[in-house]
Structures are given as C-alpha cells and as structure tokens.
Design a protein around this motif. Structure first.
Motif, PDB file in Angstrom:
ATOM      1  N   TRP A   1      -1.199 -17.697 -36.271  1.00  0.00           N
ATOM      2  CA  TRP A   1      -2.454 -18.530 -35.646  1.00  0.00           C
ATOM      3  C   TRP A   1      -1.500 -19.911 -34.879  1.00  0.00           C
ATOM      4  O   TRP A   1      -2.311 -20.891 -34.925  1.00  0.00           O
TER       5      TRP A   1
ATOM      6  N   ASP B   1      -3.470 -24.130 -46.485  1.00  0.00           N
ATOM      7  CA  ASP B   1      -4.709 -24.786 -46.903  1.00  0.00           C
ATOM      8  C   ASP B   1      -5.240 -24.271 -48.200  1.00  0.00           C
ATOM      9  O   ASP B   1      -5.860 -25.167 -48.889  1.00  0.00           O
TER      10      ASP B   1
ATOM     11  N   TRP C   1      -7.561 -19.052 -48.761  1.00  0.00           N
ATOM     12  CA  TRP C   1      -8.166 -20.282 -48.769  1.00  0.00           C
ATOM     13  C   TRP C   1      -9.812 -20.207 -48.874  1.00  0.00           C
ATOM     14  O   TRP C   1     -10.563 -21.214 -49.595  1.00  0.00           O
TER      15      TRP C   1
ATOM     16  N   GLN D   1      -0.750 -19.125 -45.599  1.00  0.00           N
ATOM     17  CA  GLN D   1      -1.670 -20.266 -44.942  1.00  0.00           C
ATOM     18  C   GLN D   1      -1.874 -21.308 -45.942  1.00  0.00           C
ATOM     19  O   GLN D   1      -2.405 -21.219 -47.042  1.00  0.00           O
TER      20      GLN D   1
ATOM     21  N   ASN E   1      -9.783 -25.662 -41.820  1.00  0.00           N
ATOM     22  CA  ASN E   1      -8.321 -25.530 -42.447  1.00  0.00           C
ATOM     23  C   ASN E   1      -7.487 -26.900 -42.576  1.00  0.00           C
ATOM     24  O   ASN E   1      -6.892 -27.129 -43.453  1.00  0.00           O
TER      25      ASN E   1
ATOM     26  N   LEU F   1      -1.152 -25.359 -40.266  1.00  0.00           N
ATOM     27  CA  LEU F   1      -1.614 -24.059 -41.096  1.00  0.00           C
ATOM     28  C   LEU F   1      -0.216 -23.788 -42.013  1.00  0.00           C
ATOM     29  O   LEU F   1      -0.668 -23.017 -43.025  1.00  0.00           O
ATOM     30  N   GLN F   2       0.911 -23.968 -41.560  1.00  0.00           N
ATOM     31  CA  GLN F   2       2.018 -23.807 -42.460  1.00  0.00           C
ATOM     32  C   GLN F   2       2.634 -24.980 -43.250  1.00  0.00           C
ATOM     33  O   GLN F   2       3.456 -24.730 -44.016  1.00  0.00           O
TER      34      GLN F   2
ATOM     35  N   HIS G   1      -3.269 -15.825 -46.985  1.00  0.00           N
ATOM     36  CA  HIS G   1      -4.592 -15.460 -46.463  1.00  0.00           C
ATOM     37  C   HIS G   1      -4.827 -13.913 -46.427  1.00  0.00           C
ATOM     38  O   HIS G   1      -6.099 -13.631 -46.967  1.00  0.00           O
TER      39      HIS G   1
END
Length: 1004
Positions: A580, A897, A841, A895, A589, A568-569, A891
């Motif tokens: 998360w 993605d 995202w 994030q 994701n 996620l990062q 987000h």
C-alpha cells in the motif's frame, strides 16, 4: 607402599593448601536496611539485590546479606543498626569487601534531628570494619530515591542532607562511592513496591551498578524481564522475525546471523514520487448528476458515473504518488579464528527498557556479543561488536540496494551509498539520499582495508560500526554534508558512553508509563515466538504487558518532533515497493497509529502529525474546489495521503470516495488539546479545525426523505452493500454513512467549543450548532444493530474488517455505556454480527470497542485473536492475520497500525476518560486480578498510577494536570475511600480539586 603414599601426601599437602587458598571465595558483606534485606519482595532469598549480586559475581564470590528493616545509621536514631545483631554478624563474616547502604531511614524527621551525628556514626562504622583482620575494601553507597511522607521518608533530605555527608566522608577517607541514587532515578517509582522499596526489577538495577563498581566491568548481557524483552534462541529467517530499532528518524532491523548478518536500514523520508496536480475538471461538473442519482436511490448508476469522472487525473507517466522505501541493505560476513566448531548458547533479544538489541553466542570457547541501537542524541545507528578474547573479531561489511544506489569508498573505514529516487516526473528530480557506514576498531593487531566492495576487518578486539544517513527531503542541499558531519562527530566521540547516552535519551520517554500484570512462568519464560504460540492455549497476562510496552517502544522509535509521522510500516521497510505504498491511510490507519500517544504519556510525538496536517491544507483547499465546485470552502482530505500532500480521492471510488479523512485527523488535533490544555496550541490549530468544518458546511446536501444534511457522494470506508435483493452488484458509493455523520458532528462540536475558548467566531459557531441539529441521528435496525448507512442495506460481507459506523463508540465518545446505553447495546449487537476475526488491525480496533463496552473478557479474547501466530514454523511462507514472531501486526502483510491499536486497547481496558470522568479498571479481564500501572494520562492532563488486587483498585496516585477539577467514578463495591489520609464515603463519583503538579493519593 603405604610409606610411599604417605610421603606423596606430605609432598602434595602444601600444594593442596595453596590451591585451597587460591580458590577461597571473595566475601562481600552487603550492609544496609530493608532495601538490602529485600523487604516487600516475594522471594528475598533470590530477588534481593545481594542475591542478584551473587549471581552476577559468580562462584568466585560469597555475598552476605546483612540488611535490617527500618534501621538507621545514626546511633541516636529510633532503630540504630550498629546496636543490632546483623552488624555483629557482618563483622564476624570477615568480609573482603563491604558495601554500606544506609541513610534512607535517617531521613525521617524523628531521626534527622540528630543529623550532626551522621558523619561521626558513619566513621564509627567504617572504623569497625577497617579493624577487621580481613582488611576489607569499603564502598559507600548513596541511598536510592525514596519518598514516602506518611512513613517520614523524604527524598529531599536524602538528596540535600544525607548524600552530601556520605560524599564528604568518602572524600576525607579516600573511599570509593557507589552512586545508586542517579541510576535508580529513571526507575522511580515504577520499579518500586511502595515508594521506598524496589521490586525485583529495581533490585536488579541496584545489583548491576554495584557489580560494575566492584569489578570495573559491565554485567554480561542477558535477556531481561518477561514483560520488557523479546528474545529468541536462533537467528531470524524472515524479516518479520528481525528486531526493530529506531530513533524516530533512522531505523534498522538486524537478523542476528552468526556468520552472515543482514541488517535492513531505514530512514523515514525515503519516499519516491513528487508533488503533482491531480485536479479533474470533470469531477465538479459531474457532481450534481451524481448527487441526483443518489437522491433517486440509483446508487449503482452514481457509482458508475463516479468511476469515469470523480477520480484523480494522474500525470501522464504516473508514479508521482510515490512509495516509502528502504534505505539500504547492510551485510556483514563474519570470520572466526576457528572455522570448524559450531556456535553454542545462541541468544538474541530486544531490551525494551534500554531500547537496545543484542546477539550473543559462544564459538570455540570465545564469547561474542553484539549490541545494536539507534542514538537520538548522536542521530546515527550503532553496532558494537565484542569478544572476550583478543584478536577474535573479523568481518567484511557491504552496503547495497535493489535499485538506485551507488556504493563507493569514501575514505579508509568509510563506505558510502548514494542515489536519487524516482520522482515519477521526468522534469523533476526525486529525493536524494546518502548513507555512510564508518568503522572504528580497537586491538593491537587489528587491521582494516576499505575498497569499493566493502570494508575488511581482521584480528580486532572490539569494533564499532556507525551508520549515518540523510535525505534531501529532510535536509535539503546539505544532506550529504550533514550525513558526513554526524558520522565524524560520532566516530570522534567517547563510544564507551554511547549506549548509556542513547539509553538515557530513550528512557526519558519509555520510563514515563508502564504496566505490570500477573506472570504465568510456565509460558512467560519461553522464547517470544514460542510464547506467542502458547498464548493460544495457555493464559499469559504478562504478555499483554509486554505488548503494551512494545507498542510504546515502537512509537518512541518510529517518530519524534521534527520528523514524519509513522506510516503504515511505522519506520521500517525491507524493500522498495512497500505494501500500500507504505503511505498514510486516513480512513483509520494513520489515526490508529496515534491512539496510544496521549494516554501512553508520549504527547510530543503528536507533533509530526500536526505538522503533516498543516502541510495538507493548501492542497486540500484546491481539491475541495476542483472536486466539489467553486462554492466549496475550506479544505478536504479523502482516504489516503503521503509526504507530497495528496488530498484527492483515491483512484477507485469504491474505496477512494470517503471524504472525511481530514475530519478524522482534526479529531486528533482536538485530542491533543484535551490532554495538554495548551491554548496557544489551540489558537494555532483552530484555522485547521475551522477550515475542515467549512468544507462540510459548504458542501453537505439535504437528502430527500428526511431533509437531513448529509455528505454526498461518499462511502463507508471500504465496505459494500446491495441496493436490493434483486440486484447483487456490490455498491460502495452512498450519501451520509454513519461514520461520516459522526465525524462531522464531532468536528462541528469541537469548532464550537474551540471558538468559545478562544472568544472568536461566535456567529459561525451558531451556524454550526444549527447545522448539527440537522444531521441524521444514529439509527438502530429492526434486528438491533447500529445501522452503517442511511438505509438498512444488506452488507456484502457481514464480517467485514472495517466497523466504521462504531466510530462514535471508539475513538469517539458520542456513544457511551453510561450516557447512551441503548446505542451501546446496538454496538454490542453489531460486533456480535461482525465476529471476532478480521485483519490484524481490525481485531485491534475491536479490543477498543469491547473495552468501551465494559467487557474485559471479550476484549481479552480479541487480544488473543490479535496475537494469533501469523505463520507456523511448518508453513513459514503462508502468512495470515494476527502477529508475526517479532510481534509486528499482520494484516497480512505487516501493517503496524494493529500494534498501536492493540496498545490502545490494553490502555482502554485499564483506564478511560472519554465520558468526562476517570473510569478505573473499566474492562478488566478475570485473569488480570492484580497488577499495577503508572504514568497513564487522562483528558484534562492528570496522570494516574494505580495498584489493584482481586480486581479492585487498592491505591491510586493522581498527579494534577492543566484542569484541576477531577471526577473519578468509584468502582463497584467500594464504599469508602481515603484521599490524602482523609476518609470519605464513596458515592458513585468522587470529585477532587488537584492543582497541576500536585498529588492526590487515594486508598480504597
């Protein structure tokens, strides 16, 4: 009085003449052909390489451009340069330096028949210049890569005939050679206008290499082109303003502080936690009752039962799931000879073409330059500190960590931090790590002292800081030894070549593909943070090109074969508790992270994801039986996983019950095959596809109303609905949501096709065909939108960030503007209801949706929304959805993605291939009327480069892939197309046979 003045003037005259002589500029004559002249450049007077060379050399030089289009060195050539006026002008210029860059046009067959005269004529030209009274120093330039068969220009002749002859003459006459061919290879053909002539960016590369040859110095670094540079005029104040660097395993993010610099260090396997058993015996026991309640329409009761029974059984202490964490903080406190004066001319930037970040400023007339990069070949992080005055560098370097980090002096010039992360299990050791910072100095007066608190440096001319790091997850018991080995190896190497080597490794990936879009110079010249803000009110097409190039850069930097997939990062984190957990969410994701990999020509970066999926299978098989009963076959993955092979449901069924995470990952396994055509790979991953399908084939049930086969229990990712108007309890648990059915149908289709290709499992394939026919169809509501659930429930939030039921539109292909127009129209209605907002995202996904629906302007609107500034300078701590100053997606919080979803969306706007044909410019915004792209990959393995004007393709160069049969949809309004010079009538489609590696050139 007048007499005294006259005497004074007579006395001063020799000094004045001497001063005049001393300030006379050095004359450089650039002799060459159309490439020198600046042919095909919009402004050759400022963009040609002699013009750029003038700017690099400065006022002490006078550069003359004596280029002449289409001319040859050889006198028997069709247009001999030495018979023309520019040759005479170059001699009359009385140059101090001459650079001769001829030979490209000599490669034409009409000219190369006289090849025996090439050396003789080159010597004749050299003789003419050496006879000048200015006695110029002569440099022979090797021609740049050029290939245009219809013009007769042949790079093979240049490489095998012309370049060797130039080198022979240079050797015989002891003249220096400037190799322009090798440094331009990475830029061919992407920085060319037509296969022969470089664009303005290619001209810069030529000028920089000539500058280095003439001066022996590197050009002073400066921010580059607007679509390949992130730049800022002040140090970062927040982590989301720092610049990310990485080599697919190691990463760092410098803030560019002047007196105190903070650099966050990362390593992709820095995970707390450990493998654990999450099986819950109550889950399978409660399953029949949960399903029965769903059959009866009692979703609320089914959900309540799941909350107590259908959840993972955590270890007593918890914490075994773990979290992706930062490696360490590096702080560098700088000391300056002058402590009073303020820094001026501050800049910091990230050069995407090089994969290198810079910080530069002037303090007390001293120019300071810092370079930061992470080398793939040396596998270490490097910081290069320079000053243009001796003895000007001093600093104190420290390493630290918020927790679980022990720092010690390893030896003089080496500082080590080590530790063990929390496993979450008292009986099991966590991941161990080691990072070592080593310093190498130059300068007669330089001094260094190392102690437990850091490394002290003073009076240095130049310094290198090198950081090596490893973990026991990646290297086992030798992690510390390997860390030391890589550091020692780097410190002992020739660091003057380190940046060039690292850049070369990186460019093997980055130079494969790219795009160029119209540039609005009113805003494109702004610093990136200001440019981001301006984009909300002023159009800036080249910002989309920058975003696309940045997305590819981030992928190259955050993963590589043998490493882990980006989480996620991505690769970057600035704390020990990442949002998360910095894990792999599998309900969109981690998949979005990989959307650009194949179309952006980075196919091998899929390998870490393939390896992760393979490691998940044993755990997924246990989870299948533990939660769905002993009759469950195959393997299952729910909505999240980690490096510890977690496959159980999430701890809260409202979001954790989704059980199609494995099916979605299998879609990526299949996509990799479609782009590569590698049957050995297909045979390798077939058991994974089959195992995932076996889970659904063995566990799906018939819903009572229609007898359709459905998943149960499950959820439509993270979304909720109301069962009735009376009961306003938000419900997530359901059976057979649209996305589940799309994923299962897709998975079955892929297994069937794979079995056919591999000539195996025909009986099972037939069973899947029968099961596919019993899946629910897509349903359109009375209001015209695509239904998300089996029943047309009312959503609790009509603008919810997830639009999971449109999976079949993108990234799937079950819904098509061309083959299922009614469903495509239902998707439009769905998107209108959802709106153009959402998390970062979510906005990125919607770009892809609208691109698949052929609406380029709407896709561009979503791109603009994606790039909405996540915060303003007035309220820097109030982060919202959109994009941070360093172009990280918010987000919020960060994030990554969304970055790759946006990159994918831009790609989808320009080329699509999911419907069995290549669709050129399927969703082009009005303001992208002209541009070019190169290196895009399509399904079937072909590679596409394209130029367009007035919104229509004018030229396409298609390189054949593993599938030689290529079908191209003709753009609207095109009536005729030329294929390799042969004119054809343009029907709706043009079908070609292009063997792998061969080229088809289409002109419209």
């Amino acid at each position: 009085m007048k007499k005294n003045i006259s005497i004074l003037l007579l006395l001063l005259l020799p000094l004045m003449l001497l001063a005049q002589k001393e300030t006379k500029p050095i004359k450089v004559a650039c002799v060459g052909n159309s490439i020198t002249e600046g042919f095909a450049l919009a402004h050759p007077e400022t963009e040609s390489y002699p013009a750029v060379l003038q700017r690099l050399l400065g006022d002490g030089y006078q550069v003359g451009n004596f280029g002449l289009t289409a001319h040859t060195l050889m006198m028997k050539g069709n247009l001999p340069y030495m018979s023309k006026q520019p040759f005479k002008d170059a001699q009359a210029f009385l140059p101090d330096i001459v650079t001769i860059k001829l030979g490209t046009n000599d490669s034409k067959p009409i000219n190369w028949i006289h090849k025996e005269d090439f050396k003789k004529d080159l010597n004749t030209m050299i003789d003419a210049f050496e006879a000048l009274p200015s006695h110029p120093r002569i440099y022979l330039c090797l021609p740049i890569p050029s290939d245009r068969k219809d013009w007769g220009i042949n790079d093979s002749t240049i490489v095998n005939g012309i370049i060797p002859r130039i080198r022979e003459v240079a050797h015989e006459r002891n003249l220096p050679v400037i190799d322009l061919h090798t440094p331009m290879l990475p830029y061919y053909p992407k920085e060319y206008t037509d296969g022969v002539h470089p664009n303005k960016y290619g001209a810069i590369v030529i000028a920089e290499n000539i500058y280095k040859a003439l001066t022996g110095k590197e050009p002073v670094p400066a921010p580059g082109r607007a679509d390949q540079t992130l730049w800022y005029d002040k140090p970062a104040k927040q982590w989301e303003e720092t610049l990310p660097l990485g080599n697919g395993r190691l990463g760092m993010m410098p803030d560019g502080g002047i007196t105190k610099e903070h650099i966050v260090l990362n390593e992709i396997s820095m995970w707390s936690g450990s493998e654990a058993d999450y099986r819950n015996p109550e889950a399978a026991e409660s399953l029949p009752r949960i399903r029965q309640l769903l059959f009866e329409g009692k979703n609320k009761e089914a959900q309540e039962l799941m909350y107590t029974s259908f959840v993972p059984k955590k270890p007593e202490k918890g914490g075994t799931f773990g979290c992706f964490q930062m490696l360490a903080d590096m702080y560098i406190n700088y000391t300056f000879p002058d402590t009073i004066s303020q820094a001026k001319d501050y800049l910091r930037w990230l050069n995407l073409d090089e994969g290198v970040a810079y910080t530069t400023f002037t303090k007390n007339a001293t120019r300071y330059i810092r370079e930061y990069f992470v080398s793939r070949n040396k596998d270490v992080m490097l910081i290069h500190l320079q000053a243009d005055r001796p003895d000007a560098l001093g600093f104190h370097l420290t390493l630290s960590r918020p927790e679980r980090g022990h720092v010690r002096k390893l030896s003089e010039g080496k500082l080590e931090i080590t530790g063990t992360l929390d496993s979450g299990n008292e009986r099991q050791e966590g991941i161990r790590y080691a990072a070592i910072a080593g310093v190498k100095l130059s300068g007669k007066k330089s001094r260094m002292h190392t102690h437990a608190d850091g490394i002290e440096v003073s009076d240095a001319d130049e310094a290198w800081i090198i950081v090596s790091a490893n973990t026991s997850y990646m290297k086992g018991e030798i992690y510390q030894t390997e860390t030391q080995r890589l550091l020692d190896q780097a410190l002992a190497s020739d660091l003057t070549q380190a940046k060039q080597e690292a850049t070369g490794e990186y460019q093997q990936f980055f130079h494969r593909a790219g795009i160029e879009l119209p540039e609005n110079k009113t805003v494109s010249q702004l610093s990136t943070d200001k440019r981001l803000e301006a984009f909300q009110t002023q159009d800036d097409p080249s910002l989309a090109a920058l975003y696309y190039n940045y997305g590819r850069y981030l992928l190259i930097s955050s993963t590589r074969p043998g490493s882990l997939p980006p989480n996620l990062q991505g690769l970057w984190a600035n704390g020990v508790m990442t949002p998360w957990n910095g894990d792999y969410h599998t309900n969109i994701n981690v998949q979005m992270n990989h959307w650009p990999v194949e179309p952006c020509n980075l196919s091998e970066l899929y390998q870490p994801l393939v390896d992760l999926i393979k490691r998940l299978v044993p755990s997924g098989e246990e989870t299948a039986k533990a939660f769905y009963g002993p009759e469950a076959k195959g393997w299952v993955l729910h909505m999240m996983t980690n490096v510890w092979n977690y496959t159980a449901p999430g701890e809260h069924p409202s979001w954790g019950a989704t059980n199609t995470g494995g099916a979605w990952l299998c879609a990526h396994l299949w996509e990799h095959y479609l782009y590569t055509g590698n049957k050995q790979y297909l045979a390798d991953i077939y058991p994974l596809l089959k195992g995932a399908s076996e889970f659904f084939y063995s566990t799906m049930v018939r819903e009572p109303e229609h007898g359709w086969l459905v998943t149960a229990p499950t959820s439509s990712p993270e979304n909720e609905f109301y069962v009735s108007k009376k009961d306003r309890t938000p419900i997530s648990v359901c059976m057979g949501p649209t996305m589940d059915i799309q994923l299962v149908r897709e998975l079955y289709t892929h297994v069937i096709e794979a079995a056919s290709i591999l000539h195996t499992d025909s009986l099972y394939a037939n069973q899947l065909k029968e099961a596919s026919a019993q899946l629910p169809p897509h349903q359109i509501s009375k209001k015209g939108y695509l239904m998300e659930w089996l029943k047309d429930y009312e959503e609790t939030d009509v603008h919810h960030r997830h639009v999971s039921h449109l999976y079949g539109l993108h990234p799937g292909n079950q819904i098509s503007l061309y083959y299922t127009p009614e469903l495509a129209e239902a998707c439009k209605v769905t998107l209108e209801r959802r709106g153009d907002g959402g998390t970062g995202w979510s906005r990125a996904w919607k770009i892809n949706f609208w691109a698949r629906l052929g609406d380029g302007n709407r896709a561009y609107t979503l791109f603009r929304n994606l790039l909405y500034p996540a915060y303003t300078q007035e309220n820097p701590n109030e982060h919202g959805s959109g994009t941070f100053p360093n172009l990280f997606c918010s987000h919020p919080p960060f994030q990554i993605d969304g970055n790759w979803g946006g990159t994918s969306g831009i790609s989808e706007m320009l080329i699509q291939s999911q419907d069995g044909f290549i669709n050129l410019l399927p969703a082009l915004p009005d303001s992208w009327k002209e541009g070019n792209l190169y290196g895009f990959k399509v399904r079937g393995g072909a590679m596409v480069s394209m130029k367009w004007k007035e919104g229509k393709p004018v030229e396409v160069i298609l390189t054949g892939g593993w599938n030689p049969n290529v079908k191209i949809k003709m753009p609207e309004g095109i009536t005729e197309v030329s294929v390799n010079g042969e004119k054809r009538k343009a029907e709706k489609f043009v079908e070609l046979t292009v063997p792998e590696g061969e080229i088809a050139r289409l002109r419209f």
